[in-house]
Design a protein around this motif. Structure first.
Motif, short mmCIF file in Angstrom:
data_model
loop_
_atom_site.label_atom_id
_atom_site.label_comp_id
_atom_site.label_asym_id
_atom_site.label_seq_id
_atom_site.Cartn_x
_atom_site.Cartn_y
_atom_site.Cartn_z
N HIS A 270 0.82 -1.06 -0.08
CA HIS A 270 -0.17 0.01 -0.09
C HIS A 270 0.75 1.26 -0.05
O HIS A 270 1.90 1.20 0.67
CB HIS A 270 -0.80 -0.26 1.09
N ARG A 271 0.39 2.42 -0.75
CA ARG A 271 1.05 3.63 -0.79
C ARG A 271 1.10 4.26 0.63
O ARG A 271 0.21 4.39 1.35
CB ARG A 271 0.39 4.42 -1.69
N PHE A 272 2.39 4.40 1.03
CA PHE A 272 2.64 5.21 2.28
C PHE A 272 2.53 6.61 2.13
O PHE A 272 3.02 7.18 1.24
CB PHE A 272 4.01 4.92 2.95
N ASP A 273 1.49 7.12 2.86
CA ASP A 273 1.12 8.58 2.60
C ASP A 273 1.83 9.77 3.65
O ASP A 273 1.52 10.84 3.73
CB ASP A 273 -0.32 8.88 2.79
N TRP A 274 2.68 8.92 4.46
CA TRP A 274 3.51 9.81 5.45
C TRP A 274 2.39 10.48 6.41
O TRP A 274 2.92 11.80 6.90
CB TRP A 274 4.39 10.80 4.71
#
Length: 291
Positions: A270-274
């Motif tokens: 999954h994309r890490f959105d910080w």
């Protein structure tokens, strides 16, 4: 950018400089040149009063960081390099000083860190009579190893949103340790055949108060058992997370694994959105009683 001067670690700590008088202080160990400036800036933005940057090579950082960053000589490439470094700082600061340690390309997150400082968070944790805080090391990795062969790609970072679990921790006497668990998941779980058994856990006590005689161990635990607990006996406490490229870097570098890993992504990538909210939503850190 000018390089920060490298000072002898032991001499600097023995001088008891004013920058060590009050925490929270961050100890950042530089193993290679990956994302060093970004790592330092991230932790300055969180509100650490001062950063001790441990490295055997001068690091090129903006002059604006000079007042809050001191570079100390330390070989971070040897095994368990954190042990000697962290224990030396523990001995140098006043008891009760909050300390944090991590490596370059690792980024601390705690609940609501976008709007609250690390000092505010630790003040609340102290009020709950907790001398340490459990952090989960969440592995980050590049989605395309051809574009980022070192596996470090902060702007497109991926992480595993599933596959985490905990096992009861047993002491040397074979008995289960109260309020202690061994946590697993991420790249350390998916590629466990490439990691020694004692490096497969993702839990680290990265935030803690200095105390006389306290020492950290090679497996990121402490000599005082209460420091290794995930919460007090009465209710859930705050936990934090460290988003880390460290394992990904090692997997694409080490001879035993680099030729066998073509793509780190899988169905649960999954994309890490910080953001701290993303980590809380997935149960990868706990706000406890802090709202």
């Amino acid at each position: 950018m000018p390089a920060l001067p490298v000072q002898p670690r032991d001499a600097f700590l023995a001088s008891r400089p004013a920058v060590l008088a009050k925490g929270p202080l961050a100890i950042l160990l530089v193993e290679d040149g990956k994302a060093v400036e970004r790592t330092v800036q991230h932790h300055l933005d969180l509100g650490f009063r001062h950063i001790l940057l441990m490295s055997d090579q001068p690091q090129d950082l903006p002059e604006t960081m000079a007042g809050r960053v001191t570079q100390l000589s330390h070989d971070c490439r040897r095994p368990a390099a954190h042990v000697n470094a962290v224990n030396a700082v523990i001995r140098a600061v006043a008891p009760g000083t909050w300390l944090y340690y991590a490596f370059n390309a690792e980024f601390l997150f705690f609940p609501f860190c976008e709007t609250r400082s690390v000092g505010e968070m630790l003040a609340f944790h102290t009020e709950e009579r907790r001398p340490a805080m459990l952090t989960y090391v969440i592995d980050l990795y590049a989605p395309d190893l051809k574009a980022a062969p070192d596996a470090v790609d902060p702007d497109n970072a991926m992480f595993d949103r599933a596959g985490y679990y905990a096992l009861g921790r047993r002491g040397a006497d074979g008995q289960v340790r109260e309020r202690q668990l061994d946590f697993h998941g991420g790249l350390r779980w998916r590629y466990e055949e490439f990691l020694p058994a004692d490096r497969r856990r993702i839990d680290r006590i990265a935030l803690f108060q200095a105390a006389p005689g306290l020492t950290v161990t090679a497996d990121h635990r402490f000599s005082v058992e209460e420091y290794n607990t995930y919460s007090c006996p009465w209710h859930h406490n705050l936990t934090a997370a460290i988003a880390s490229f460290r394992v990904a870097k090692a997997l694409v570098t080490n001879p035993g694994s680099r030729e066998r890993i073509g793509d780190m992504t899988w169905r649960h990538s999954h994309r890490f959105d910080w953001s701290s909210q993303q980590l809380m939503d997935l149960g990868l850190m706990e706000p406890g009683q802090w709202f």
